[in-house]
Design a protein around this motif. Sequence first.
Motif, short mmCIF file in Angstrom:
data_model
loop_
_atom_site.label_atom_id
_atom_site.label_comp_id
_atom_site.label_asym_id
_atom_site.label_seq_id
_atom_site.Cartn_x
_atom_site.Cartn_y
_atom_site.Cartn_z
N ALA A 153 8.48 -7.81 8.85
CA ALA A 153 8.29 -7.15 7.90
C ALA A 153 6.77 -6.77 7.62
CB ALA A 153 9.08 -7.66 6.62
N VAL A 154 6.57 -5.79 7.03
CA VAL A 154 5.06 -5.11 6.65
C VAL A 154 5.10 -5.36 5.04
CG1 VAL A 154 3.19 -3.39 6.57
CG2 VAL A 154 4.70 -3.86 8.48
N ALA A 155 3.93 -6.05 4.55
CA ALA A 155 3.96 -6.16 3.13
C ALA A 155 2.47 -5.59 2.47
CB ALA A 155 4.08 -7.54 2.59
N PHE A 156 2.74 -4.84 1.57
CA PHE A 156 1.51 -4.43 0.87
C PHE A 156 1.43 -4.99 -0.48
CE2 PHE A 156 1.98 -0.06 3.38
CZ PHE A 156 1.44 -0.75 4.18
N ARG A 157 0.55 -5.62 -0.84
CA ARG A 157 0.01 -6.08 -2.17
C ARG A 157 -1.16 -5.44 -2.88
NH1 ARG A 157 -2.10 -12.04 -2.26
NH2 ARG A 157 -4.07 -11.03 -2.53
N TRP A 158 -1.17 -4.57 -3.92
CA TRP A 158 -2.02 -3.70 -4.59
C TRP A 158 -3.17 -4.48 -5.09
CZ3 TRP A 158 -0.97 -0.18 -1.44
CH2 TRP A 158 0.57 0.13 -1.48
N PHE A 159 -4.60 -3.92 -5.04
CA PHE A 159 -5.71 -4.36 -5.78
C PHE A 159 -5.74 -3.43 -7.07
CE2 PHE A 159 -7.51 -5.56 -1.27
CZ PHE A 159 -7.08 -6.86 -1.32
N TRP A 160 -6.01 -4.18 -8.24
CA TRP A 160 -6.03 -3.33 -9.51
C TRP A 160 -7.48 -2.67 -9.19
CZ3 TRP A 160 -10.17 -3.98 -12.74
CH2 TRP A 160 -11.08 -4.94 -12.50
N THR A 161 -8.39 -2.87 -8.78
CA THR A 161 -9.55 -2.11 -8.63
C THR A 161 -9.46 -0.75 -7.75
OG1 THR A 161 -10.31 -3.44 -6.67
CG2 THR A 161 -11.29 -4.34 -8.84
N GLY A 162 -8.62 -0.79 -6.73
CA GLY A 162 -8.48 0.45 -6.18
C GLY A 162 -7.25 1.12 -6.02
N ALA A 163 -6.02 0.62 -6.25
CA ALA A 163 -4.86 1.01 -6.21
C ALA A 163 -4.52 2.19 -7.30
CB ALA A 163 -3.69 0.16 -6.25
N SER A 164 -3.84 3.33 -6.85
CA SER A 164 -3.54 4.29 -7.76
C SER A 164 -2.55 4.00 -8.84
CB SER A 164 -2.96 5.63 -7.01
OG SER A 164 -1.57 5.56 -6.43
N SER A 165 -2.44 4.57 -10.02
CA SER A 165 -1.36 4.38 -10.89
C SER A 165 0.01 4.66 -10.24
CB SER A 165 -1.47 5.18 -12.19
OG SER A 165 -1.46 6.77 -11.90
N ALA A 166 0.23 5.40 -9.30
CA ALA A 166 1.45 5.51 -8.75
C ALA A 166 1.90 4.24 -8.07
CB ALA A 166 1.40 6.67 -7.90
N LYS A 167 0.84 3.52 -7.38
CA LYS A 167 1.23 2.48 -6.58
C LYS A 167 1.62 1.32 -7.51
CE LYS A 167 -0.98 3.85 -2.38
NZ LYS A 167 -2.08 3.49 -1.40
N TRP A 168 0.61 0.97 -8.77
CA TRP A 168 0.87 0.29 -9.63
C TRP A 168 2.40 0.26 -10.43
CZ3 TRP A 168 -1.01 -4.21 -10.02
CH2 TRP A 168 -2.40 -4.52 -9.72
N ALA A 214 4.08 3.43 0.47
CA ALA A 214 4.40 3.20 1.95
C ALA A 214 3.10 3.26 2.65
CB ALA A 214 5.32 4.05 2.51
N ALA A 215 1.95 3.29 2.06
CA ALA A 215 0.72 3.42 2.85
C ALA A 215 -0.54 2.85 1.83
CB ALA A 215 0.32 4.87 2.80
N VAL A 216 -1.32 2.27 2.75
CA VAL A 216 -2.81 1.80 2.20
C VAL A 216 -3.88 2.49 2.69
CG1 VAL A 216 -2.16 -0.62 2.16
CG2 VAL A 216 -3.07 0.16 4.10
N VAL A 217 -4.87 2.87 1.98
CA VAL A 217 -5.81 3.63 2.23
C VAL A 217 -7.04 2.87 2.53
CG1 VAL A 217 -5.36 5.70 0.83
CG2 VAL A 217 -6.80 4.17 -0.18
N PHE A 218 -8.09 3.32 3.50
CA PHE A 218 -9.23 2.86 3.73
C PHE A 218 -10.46 3.23 3.04
CE2 PHE A 218 -6.84 3.00 8.03
CZ PHE A 218 -6.19 1.86 7.92
N GLY A 219 -11.53 2.63 3.13
CA GLY A 219 -12.81 3.10 2.68
C GLY A 219 -14.02 2.35 3.02
N LEU A 220 -15.09 2.34 2.52
CA LEU A 220 -16.45 1.88 3.17
C LEU A 220 -16.21 0.52 3.29
CD1 LEU A 220 -19.19 2.75 4.21
CD2 LEU A 220 -19.92 2.44 1.92
N GLY A 221 -16.26 -0.26 4.43
CA GLY A 221 -15.94 -1.57 4.82
C GLY A 221 -14.74 -1.93 4.60
N TYR A 222 -13.57 -1.28 4.13
CA TYR A 222 -12.17 -1.57 4.22
C TYR A 222 -11.20 -0.99 5.30
CZ TYR A 222 -13.35 -3.12 -0.75
OH TYR A 222 -13.98 -3.81 -1.76
N GLY A 223 -10.34 -1.71 5.79
CA GLY A 223 -9.56 -1.24 7.18
C GLY A 223 -10.51 -0.97 8.24
N PRO A 224 -11.33 -1.67 8.60
CA PRO A 224 -12.15 -0.99 9.81
C PRO A 224 -11.19 -1.15 11.13
CG PRO A 224 -12.53 -3.64 9.34
CD PRO A 224 -11.92 -2.90 8.14
#
Length: 291
Positions: A148-163, A210-220
């Motif tokens: 299984a794949v699990a996503f745990r959201w960060f309050w600093t980056g996750a959208s309100s839809a994901k929260w 069902a997705a995580v987004v990358f950014g500067l230094g994230y998800g290299p």
Amino acid sequence: MSRMGDVLAGFHAAWEFESDSVLIRFERGIRTPKLFQALGERRIPHEAIAGVTLTPGKRGTTVLHMVPRPGADPLMEAAAGQLKDGSDPYRLVLPAERETLAEYYADELRALLPAEAPEDAERYLVAAPEAPLQFKAYDGKASFDGKAVAFRWFWTGASSAKWKAGDQSFLVTDLSGVEWRSPEVFEGHLRLLRREAPVPQPAQADQDPAAVVFGLGYGPVHESLPFAASVLAAVRASGPAPAPVAAAAPAVRRDPADIAERIRHLGELHQAGLLTDDEFTAKKAELLAEL
């Protein structure tokens, strides 16, 4: 074929030619691309090779390239042509003075390949890389235990839809594929494609639970791509699935707070020199148009 165990060493890697495969061993030096270091070594069966080319490289080099057979390697299938030449594990860069030797090995390999272009492989012929069990994206932490794949959201980056959706867990058997968009481009992400989603998946990855987004230094690349390849291999091993096409939801107006956060992230990429002035202006306009 050449004697079993013959080795051709180049920059960042060495190819060992076996009777039925080519074993690629990647160096771990500081100048070696991080993806190569993460891969360590890979065995490429001859049946996973569609062709072999030898071309001039940059600054006095020559490049021996094994062209992978479509559908044979989960890493290259997940990459979907997005890898830069310098990070392509099927390219061996050598000093130009070794061109004659490289040409010899290229001819030897070509002699083992079918005269006609092979069809797409029905199963993976190259083993999936040993992916990290987890990596940090911009808006959450992704983890995979083989089932299984699990996503745990960060309050600093996750959208309100994901929260609102909450942390997520997806069984491999419920997935049809994986969509990886390189973190080296704007709006890079890793999206899980579901076989039977209860509702159509949102078009924007930052709105899709069902997705995580990358950014500067994230998800290299060296973390997120092997991760995506391992999930993709597990999905195929779990049984036949429909074509991995994500259903797009109708366009909706996005939360202004989400737009502001994406623009802030866009500004970080611009300041880091990853976006030109024109690209920054155009992308910012696209985001503002969604309000």
